[in-house]
Design an enzyme around this catalytic site. Structure first.
Site, short mmCIF file in Angstrom:
data_model
loop_
_atom_site.label_atom_id
_atom_site.label_comp_id
_atom_site.label_asym_id
_atom_site.label_seq_id
_atom_site.Cartn_x
_atom_site.Cartn_y
_atom_site.Cartn_z
N ASP A 77 43.40 46.48 45.94
CA ASP A 77 42.62 45.38 46.50
C ASP A 77 43.49 44.16 46.78
O ASP A 77 43.27 43.44 47.75
CB ASP A 77 41.52 45.03 45.50
CG ASP A 77 40.49 44.07 46.04
OD1 ASP A 77 40.28 44.06 47.25
OD2 ASP A 77 39.88 43.34 45.24
N TYR A 103 38.64 29.83 46.12
CA TYR A 103 39.76 30.59 45.58
C TYR A 103 39.84 32.02 46.12
O TYR A 103 40.64 32.82 45.65
CB TYR A 103 39.69 30.63 44.06
CG TYR A 103 38.32 30.94 43.49
CD1 TYR A 103 37.61 32.07 43.87
CD2 TYR A 103 37.73 30.08 42.56
CE1 TYR A 103 36.37 32.35 43.36
CE2 TYR A 103 36.47 30.37 42.03
CZ TYR A 103 35.81 31.50 42.43
OH TYR A 103 34.56 31.79 41.92
#
Length: 372
Positions: free
Chosen positions: A280, A27
């Protein structure tokens, strides 16, 4: 580079090796940055490292906070981090406070790392998804081997050297179905008192969730069950970051995480080459703010591009403004949105309907204790 000051506190999220990692977690959203930075190995140069620290010191902060992430930041090596600390000591004036945090998968930690992290008081976050079967479902090496046993060895290193650490658990489509099993494993089997649960929300161009992502209903159920266990048994012995964040907002009126803030902009991302980005989750060319070698970080934070990015969180969710829970969820993190709506909205509502009243009572009790 001219000296600059800022009254706005901000931290740095540093990517010393970019997306490079010894694991291939199914993921992981950051592995796709190979398209942006290339497939060669990456490591921040000493020139960029020192310039980043000098640049950061030109802003005015009570604490200079650096979170070292990846990819897997330990791939940079202990000597890299020794040089980082050396630059902080070289350029930081007396009384300047640095706070360093390291987010790691834990598989490469050994006694040398333990000694270093203890000596310089790094706070360490270790990724653990739960018991071995669930952890190894997604968190594997490039050749497909599970990593749970290696992570436990890393945790043993941290304990032996008395390094403060917490656990980050990415809640995915497998673990979201067993909230109490995950919570109790961390609390009872691993003896962890600092928990952070992050929702896995990844979707395709049409807004369809990936197979490993969680739905809004699942996320709401997960949080409600963990909250009930924590409320009944663990208020005095387990810290769950989400619950702490809500209590902080109730007690102070201020958000202490970017996700809970009305606007983004509590930190800047520094990539291995010195590139500066606003988040991020949004390291992409059209949002690049500049480079630490040339642009003062305080100026990057105040730039029109950064301000537009920060403000669009609130501006794009008009439907949230009348919601009674908006002061706490702030419309959710933009990474979880599709077509200007949070994919987890109904889950958040379920959780806040379930837990907010009791959290308000805890906050009131804490205020009475402090006043007494």
């Amino acid at each position: 580079m001219p000296a600059t000051t800022t009254d706005k506190p901000f931290s740095l999220l540093v990517k010393p090796v970019s997306f490079d990692c010894n694991l291939r977690c199914r993921y992981c959203f950051y592995l796709e940055k190979e398209a942006l930075f290339g497939s060669q190995r990456h490591c921040m140069s000493d020139e960029v490292l020192e310039a980043m620290i000098v640049n950061y010191l030109q802003s005015r902060q009570e604490v200079y906070s650096l979170a070292w992430q990846g990819g897997e930041p330990t791939l940079a090596g202990i000597d890299f981090f020794r040089r980082a600390v050396g630059f902080m000591e070289k350029h930081g004036k007396r009384g300047v406070n640095f706070a360093n945090a390291l987010q790691t998968n834990g598989t490469l930690l050994d006694d040398a790392w333990g000694e270093f992290l203890a000596e310089y008081r790094f706070l360490v976050g270790v990724s653990v998804d739960g018991p071995e079967t669930w952890h190894d479902l997604n968190r594997r090496t490039a050749d497909g081997r599970g990593t749970h046993a290696a992570v436990l060895r890393g945790l043993d290193v941290l304990r032996r050297h008395r390094v403060e650490f917490n656990i980050l658990t990415l809640v995915n489509s497998a673990t979201v179905r067993e909230p109490l099993a995950v919570y109790r494993y961390l609390r009872d089997e691993l003896g962890v008192v600092f928990h952070q649960y992050i929702e896995c929300v990844e979707y395709d161009e049409g807004g369809k969730l990936m197979p490993y992502a969680v739905t809004a209903e699942q996320w709401g159920d997960f949080l409600c069950q963990i909250f009930d266990e924590w409320y009944a048994q663990d208020q005095e012995r387990v810290s769950v970051r989400l619950f702490d964040t809500i209590l902080h907002k109730l007690l102070t009126g201020q958000a202490n995480t970017c996700a809970a803030s009305r606007e983004c902009g509590q930190y800047l991302v520094i990539e291995h080459d010195g590139g500066v980005f606003p988040c991020d989750f949004f390291v992409q060319p059209d949002l690049k703010l500049g480079n630490v070698l040339r642009l003062p970080l305080a100026q990057a934070l105040a730039s029109p591009r950064m301000q537009a990015f920060a403000q669009r969180k609130a501006k794009t969710l008009r439907q949230c403004r009348s919601c009674e829970f908006n002061p706490y969820c702030a419309g959710d993190c933009p990474k979880n949105r599709f077509q200007n709506a949070s994919l987890l909205c109904e889950g958040w509502k379920k959780f806040y309907n379930h837990a907010l009243g009791r959290l308000k009572q805890i906050a009131a009790d804490l205020q009475r204790r402090c006043a007494g």
